[in-house]
Design an enzyme around this catalytic site. Sequence first.
Site, PDB file in Angstrom:
ATOM      1  N   LYS A  41       0.848  -1.203   0.000  1.00  8.23           N
ATOM      2  CA  LYS A  41       0.000   0.000   0.000  1.00  8.23           C
ATOM      3  C   LYS A  41       0.881   1.248   0.000  1.00  8.23           C
ATOM      4  O   LYS A  41       2.078   1.170   0.323  1.00  8.23           O
ATOM      5  CB  LYS A  41      -0.905  -0.010   1.237  1.00  8.23           C
ATOM      6  CG  LYS A  41      -0.155   0.047   2.573  1.00  8.23           C
ATOM      7  CD  LYS A  41      -1.080  -0.261   3.742  1.00  8.23           C
ATOM      8  CE  LYS A  41      -0.322  -0.258   5.059  1.00  8.23           C
ATOM      9  NZ  LYS A  41      -1.154  -0.765   6.167  1.00  8.23           N
ATOM     10  N   ARG A 137     -11.164  -0.355  14.263  1.00  6.71           N
ATOM     11  CA  ARG A 137     -11.105   0.414  13.013  1.00  6.71           C
ATOM     12  C   ARG A 137     -12.197  -0.080  12.067  1.00  6.71           C
ATOM     13  O   ARG A 137     -13.233   0.550  11.960  1.00  6.71           O
ATOM     14  CB  ARG A 137      -9.705   0.255  12.411  1.00  6.71           C
ATOM     15  CG  ARG A 137      -9.364   1.231  11.330  1.00  6.71           C
ATOM     16  CD  ARG A 137      -7.877   1.293  11.044  1.00  6.71           C
ATOM     17  NE  ARG A 137      -7.308   0.027  10.580  1.00  6.71           N
ATOM     18  CZ  ARG A 137      -6.008  -0.145  10.276  1.00  6.71           C
ATOM     19  NH1 ARG A 137      -5.164   0.866  10.386  1.00  6.71           N
ATOM     20  NH2 ARG A 137      -5.560  -1.309   9.858  1.00  6.71           N
ATOM     21  N   HIS A 167      -6.575  -7.603  12.615  1.00  2.92           N
ATOM     22  CA  HIS A 167      -5.358  -6.781  12.686  1.00  2.92           C
ATOM     23  C   HIS A 167      -5.078  -6.438  14.148  1.00  2.92           C
ATOM     24  O   HIS A 167      -5.988  -6.080  14.883  1.00  2.92           O
ATOM     25  CB  HIS A 167      -5.570  -5.506  11.859  1.00  2.92           C
ATOM     26  CG  HIS A 167      -4.329  -4.689  11.653  1.00  2.92           C
ATOM     27  ND1 HIS A 167      -3.171  -5.216  11.124  1.00  2.92           N
ATOM     28  CD2 HIS A 167      -4.070  -3.378  11.880  1.00  2.92           C
ATOM     29  CE1 HIS A 167      -2.251  -4.246  11.037  1.00  2.92           C
ATOM     30  NE2 HIS A 167      -2.769  -3.136  11.498  1.00  2.92           N
ATOM     31  N   ARG A 223       0.759 -10.839   6.826  1.00  2.00           N
ATOM     32  CA  ARG A 223       0.802  -9.614   6.020  1.00  2.00           C
ATOM     33  C   ARG A 223       2.057  -8.842   6.419  1.00  2.00           C
ATOM     34  O   ARG A 223       2.129  -8.257   7.492  1.00  2.00           O
ATOM     35  CB  ARG A 223      -0.469  -8.777   6.260  1.00  2.00           C
ATOM     36  CG  ARG A 223      -1.761  -9.526   5.978  1.00  2.00           C
ATOM     37  CD  ARG A 223      -2.985  -8.642   6.148  1.00  2.00           C
ATOM     38  NE  ARG A 223      -3.069  -8.016   7.461  1.00  2.00           N
ATOM     39  CZ  ARG A 223      -3.629  -8.583   8.527  1.00  2.00           C
ATOM     40  NH1 ARG A 223      -4.178  -9.782   8.445  1.00  2.00           N
ATOM     41  NH2 ARG A 223      -3.654  -7.946   9.678  1.00  2.00           N
ATOM     42  N   TYR A 269      15.015  31.616   4.885  1.00  2.00           N
ATOM     43  CA  TYR A 269      13.838  32.383   5.307  1.00  2.00           C
ATOM     44  C   TYR A 269      13.872  32.644   6.815  1.00  2.00           C
ATOM     45  O   TYR A 269      14.196  31.763   7.600  1.00  2.00           O
ATOM     46  CB  TYR A 269      12.559  31.602   4.994  1.00  2.00           C
ATOM     47  CG  TYR A 269      12.248  31.499   3.522  1.00  2.00           C
ATOM     48  CD1 TYR A 269      11.975  32.635   2.761  1.00  2.00           C
ATOM     49  CD2 TYR A 269      12.209  30.251   2.894  1.00  2.00           C
ATOM     50  CE1 TYR A 269      11.679  32.538   1.408  1.00  2.00           C
ATOM     51  CE2 TYR A 269      11.906  30.146   1.544  1.00  2.00           C
ATOM     52  CZ  TYR A 269      11.644  31.292   0.806  1.00  2.00           C
ATOM     53  OH  TYR A 269      11.348  31.180  -0.528  1.00  2.00           O
ATOM     54  N   CYS A 315      13.595  25.044   2.734  1.00  2.00           N
ATOM     55  CA  CYS A 315      12.706  25.676   1.754  1.00  2.00           C
ATOM     56  C   CYS A 315      11.924  24.595   1.011  1.00  2.00           C
ATOM     57  O   CYS A 315      12.094  23.407   1.257  1.00  2.00           O
ATOM     58  CB  CYS A 315      13.512  26.500   0.758  1.00  2.00           C
ATOM     59  SG  CYS A 315      14.706  27.607   1.516  1.00  2.00           S
ATOM     60  N   ASP A 317      12.248  23.611  -2.041  1.00  2.00           N
ATOM     61  CA  ASP A 317      13.044  22.845  -2.998  1.00  2.00           C
ATOM     62  C   ASP A 317      14.509  22.690  -2.617  1.00  2.00           C
ATOM     63  O   ASP A 317      15.255  22.012  -3.313  1.00  2.00           O
ATOM     64  CB  ASP A 317      13.003  23.524  -4.367  1.00  2.00           C
ATOM     65  CG  ASP A 317      11.628  24.030  -4.701  1.00  2.00           C
ATOM     66  OD1 ASP A 317      10.750  23.190  -4.934  1.00  2.00           O
ATOM     67  OD2 ASP A 317      11.417  25.259  -4.665  1.00  2.00           O
TER      68      ASP A 317
HETATM   69  C1  PLP Z   1      -0.551  -1.772   6.843  1.00  2.00           C
HETATM   70  C2  PLP Z   1      -1.167  -3.018   7.294  1.00  2.00           C
HETATM   71  C3  PLP Z   1      -0.369  -4.151   7.528  1.00  2.00           C
HETATM   72  C4  PLP Z   1       1.130  -4.126   7.498  1.00  2.00           C
HETATM   73  O1  PLP Z   1       1.598  -3.736   8.764  1.00  2.00           O
HETATM   74  P1  PLP Z   1       3.161  -3.650   9.088  1.00  2.00           P
HETATM   75  O2  PLP Z   1       3.227  -3.257  10.500  1.00  2.00           O
HETATM   76  O3  PLP Z   1       3.693  -2.586   8.159  1.00  2.00           O
HETATM   77  O4  PLP Z   1       3.743  -4.975   8.778  1.00  2.00           O
HETATM   78  C5  PLP Z   1      -1.025  -5.337   7.824  1.00  2.00           C
HETATM   79  N1  PLP Z   1      -2.367  -5.382   7.917  1.00  2.00           N
HETATM   80  C6  PLP Z   1      -3.157  -4.314   7.727  1.00  2.00           C
HETATM   81  C7  PLP Z   1      -4.628  -4.447   7.859  1.00  2.00           C
HETATM   82  C8  PLP Z   1      -2.581  -3.093   7.430  1.00  2.00           C
HETATM   83  O5  PLP Z   1      -3.358  -2.022   7.252  1.00  2.00           O
END
Ligand code: PLP
Length: 385
Positions: A41, A137, A167, A223, A269, A315, A317
Amino acid sequence: MSNETFYRDSWAEVELSAIENNIRSLQERLKPGTGIYAVVKANAYGHGDVQVAKEALQAGAKGLAVSLLDEAIRLREAGIEAPILVMGWTRPEDAPIAAENAITVTVFQSEWLGEVSAQTLSHPLKLHMKWDTGMGRIGIRSTEEMDQLLQLIRQTNHLSLEGVFTHFATADEGDSTYHSKQEARFEELFSHFERVWPENVEFHTGNSAASMRFPERMKHIVRFGISMYGLYPSSVVREERPIELRPALSLQSRLIHVKKLDPGESISYGATYQTEEEEWIGTVPLGYADGWIRKLQGMDVLVDGKRHPIVGRICMDQFMIRLDQEYPIGTKVTLIGKQDSDEITADEVADYLETINYEIPCMISYRVPRMFLRNGKMIEVDNAL
Ligand SMILES: *Cc1c(COP(=O)(O)O)cnc(C)c1O
């Protein structure tokens, strides 16, 4: 869409062999048969989604995970045929697009499922159900909600439930109290699910932290996000070092102007920095529009293997650094990465900004070309400009 050349002196280097190394190391630590989904992602946490996805698959990842349907479609358009899971919300009206592209979407609401099941889809839509075991979430939280969803899925021909996931909110912390609570909630939902849904589905719970720390507790898939890129999810995991990670990304630039200033001269600046003595000042062609935000004023960069501080405001750039001596135009400046025996890590930048390392590669904007290397040799450039 993107170019293979660039005409500026700032770029990010992404070492693909580090990504390969990190995936292989995790795979060795997991129980045999556990599959890895590479989390790509947010443009692969700023590293370059297509290149990282291809590398991860080559290194043995079974699939890819993203947050948005748009991110998944980009990967399909690049010719990637591996399973892709959209872990976030997909609008019900976009279900046909997901189905056409064989993209798996996440389901957790019966209203959503009602709308999707009422559509006529040309291809079956693959679903993973999300369980909220304490992240708070997205996800279903009760067996009643689960039963409603399962009933609708069973009634609809073009829907196919292929996975279930949750998660963890605290898998990277030293105190495991809350994590155990989430695991217990998962097991409760799991035992109900097993009773009511005999068909095979793939379960996945672990992010980087959980998969590296508790490999024996992982189900079919993990994941793997931040640690695929070579960064530990927290200082706790960094100290435990369950596997040896190699950071993939470095951020480079070059001196484009060098001058000696008299004492009492000001820089940038607001004239917030004054030279105290005769000082060599270098200009670096990278700024907050590239993601090197103004709060990084005072942070070090590496030149000639030594640390030099950013002086004056950053700045849009460009920014200025105080040099220990004169250097020629074109001298390499490393913002993240190694020079000789010194290294500035994403962790160090994150500490300076009082944030987490995840944010650092994500901050590097589209304006910075990504250069992909394998074993130190450049193989491809992706310049979004
Ligand atoms: C981003 C995400 C992950 C990956 O998590 P890491 O801590 O970067 O390994 C896994 N599961 C879900 C649902 C996420 O949003």
